[in-house]
Motif scaffolding. Structure first.
Motif, PDB file in Angstrom:
ATOM      1  N   PHE A  81       0.879  -1.159   0.000  1.00 45.75           N
ATOM      2  CA  PHE A  81       0.000   0.000   0.000  1.00 45.75           C
ATOM      3  C   PHE A  81       0.913   1.204   0.000  1.00 45.75           C
ATOM      4  O   PHE A  81       1.682   1.401   0.906  1.00 45.75           O
ATOM      5  CB  PHE A  81      -0.906   0.019   1.229  1.00 45.75           C
ATOM      6  N   GLY A 140       0.476   5.047  -0.527  1.00 49.88           N
ATOM      7  CA  GLY A 140      -0.319   6.239  -0.742  1.00 49.88           C
ATOM      8  C   GLY A 140       0.502   7.451  -1.115  1.00 49.88           C
ATOM      9  O   GLY A 140      -0.039   8.483  -1.491  1.00 49.88           O
ATOM     10  N   SER A 151      -5.026   6.143  -5.463  1.00 52.75           N
ATOM     11  CA  SER A 151      -6.102   6.000  -4.485  1.00 52.75           C
ATOM     12  C   SER A 151      -6.559   4.563  -4.307  1.00 52.75           C
ATOM     13  O   SER A 151      -7.495   4.319  -3.565  1.00 52.75           O
ATOM     14  CB  SER A 151      -7.288   6.870  -4.902  1.00 52.75           C
ATOM     15  N   GLU A 152      -5.898   3.615  -4.968  1.00 58.51           N
ATOM     16  CA  GLU A 152      -6.296   2.222  -4.778  1.00 58.51           C
ATOM     17  C   GLU A 152      -5.345   1.523  -3.808  1.00 58.51           C
ATOM     18  O   GLU A 152      -4.237   1.970  -3.578  1.00 58.51           O
ATOM     19  CB  GLU A 152      -6.367   1.468  -6.112  1.00 58.51           C
ATOM     20  N   LEU A 153      -5.828   0.423  -3.265  1.00 58.70           N
ATOM     21  CA  LEU A 153      -5.064  -0.373  -2.311  1.00 58.70           C
ATOM     22  C   LEU A 153      -4.602  -1.635  -3.031  1.00 58.70           C
ATOM     23  O   LEU A 153      -5.416  -2.370  -3.579  1.00 58.70           O
ATOM     24  CB  LEU A 153      -5.964  -0.737  -1.125  1.00 58.70           C
ATOM     25  N   HIS A 154      -3.296  -1.873  -3.063  1.00 54.13           N
ATOM     26  CA  HIS A 154      -2.746  -3.028  -3.767  1.00 54.13           C
ATOM     27  C   HIS A 154      -2.463  -4.148  -2.775  1.00 54.13           C
ATOM     28  O   HIS A 154      -1.774  -3.934  -1.789  1.00 54.13           O
ATOM     29  CB  HIS A 154      -1.475  -2.637  -4.519  1.00 54.13           C
ATOM     30  N   LEU A 155      -3.017  -5.337  -3.072  1.00 55.58           N
ATOM     31  CA  LEU A 155      -2.921  -6.480  -2.179  1.00 55.58           C
ATOM     32  C   LEU A 155      -2.425  -7.701  -2.933  1.00 55.58           C
ATOM     33  O   LEU A 155      -2.662  -7.847  -4.123  1.00 55.58           O
ATOM     34  CB  LEU A 155      -4.293  -6.797  -1.574  1.00 55.58           C
ATOM     35  N   TYR A 172       0.272  -5.001   6.386  1.00 52.39           N
ATOM     36  CA  TYR A 172      -1.086  -4.839   6.904  1.00 52.39           C
ATOM     37  C   TYR A 172      -1.960  -5.955   6.359  1.00 52.39           C
ATOM     38  O   TYR A 172      -1.942  -6.232   5.162  1.00 52.39           O
ATOM     39  CB  TYR A 172      -1.663  -3.487   6.478  1.00 52.39           C
ATOM     40  N   PHE A 216      -5.689  -7.201   5.572  1.00 52.74           N
ATOM     41  CA  PHE A 216      -7.018  -6.644   5.323  1.00 52.74           C
ATOM     42  C   PHE A 216      -8.014  -7.743   5.009  1.00 52.74           C
ATOM     43  O   PHE A 216      -7.662  -8.768   4.430  1.00 52.74           O
ATOM     44  CB  PHE A 216      -6.991  -5.702   4.114  1.00 52.74           C
ATOM     45  N   PRO A 265     -10.414   1.873  -1.185  1.00 53.49           N
ATOM     46  CA  PRO A 265      -9.763   1.335   0.006  1.00 53.49           C
ATOM     47  C   PRO A 265     -10.633   1.349   1.257  1.00 53.49           C
ATOM     48  O   PRO A 265     -10.424   0.536   2.157  1.00 53.49           O
ATOM     49  CB  PRO A 265      -8.541   2.236   0.184  1.00 53.49           C
ATOM     50  N   ALA A 271      -1.319  -6.169   2.751  1.00 53.69           N
ATOM     51  CA  ALA A 271      -0.780  -5.018   2.014  1.00 53.69           C
ATOM     52  C   ALA A 271       0.495  -4.592   2.704  1.00 53.69           C
ATOM     53  O   ALA A 271       0.647  -4.750   3.902  1.00 53.69           O
ATOM     54  CB  ALA A 271      -1.772  -3.864   1.994  1.00 53.69           C
TER      55      ALA A 271
END
Length: 147
Positions: free
Chosen positions: A7, A9, A14-18, A33, A35, A117, A146
């Protein structure tokens, strides 16, 4: 349980990469992290090195919650890369269909770009990769990680 990618930022995205813990270990992040996600509308895309802003914008406009792709760059072991080189197919890797890619790189796993996110629920955070690995191996908690 599927663990972590990243992640970031700081780049204005604005997206969350997992992704998986193996993918995260290649990113070299200091914090991980975990999620929980449950995207209702996903679009499968081809991994071309990064999920671009244009792809995310178009997916949001189409009402998608997430983009998912077979990660061709992170979480791939050196032995598979060497096998591809030895077989002389390394110059075709980017043009392979996902099914063929998986024959050569069976350890490849999906990664996700969560477009909103706020839809991801933070379960846990870890200060180091070994803590995240211990947690995922000894827990029944499910989620995506993440970095």
């Amino acid at each position: 349980m599927t663990p972590v990618d990243r992640f970031d930022g700081s780049n204005g995205r604005s997206e969350l990469h997992l992704g998986t813990l193996e993918q995260a270990s290649m990113r070299g992040g200091r914090h991980l992290y975990l999620f929980e996600i449950d995207p209702a509308k996903t679009r499968r895309i081809r991994d071309r090195g990064e999920v671009g802003k244009t792809q995310c914008r178009a997916a949001r406009a189409a009402g998608m919650d997430a983009l998912v792709y077979l990660n061709r760059y992170e979480g791939i072991c050196i032995e598979s890369v060497q096998n591809a080189i030895d077989a002389g197919i390394h110059d075709r890797i980017d043009s392979m269909a996902d099914r063929e890619f998986l024959k050569w790189f069976p350890e490849a796993r999906d990664s996700w770009a969560i477009l909103n996110p706020e839809d991801a629920r933070l379960i846990a955070s870890f200060a180091c990769l070994s803590s995240a690995r211990d947690f995922t191996e000894n827990s029944e908690t499910e989620g995506e990680l993440a970095l």
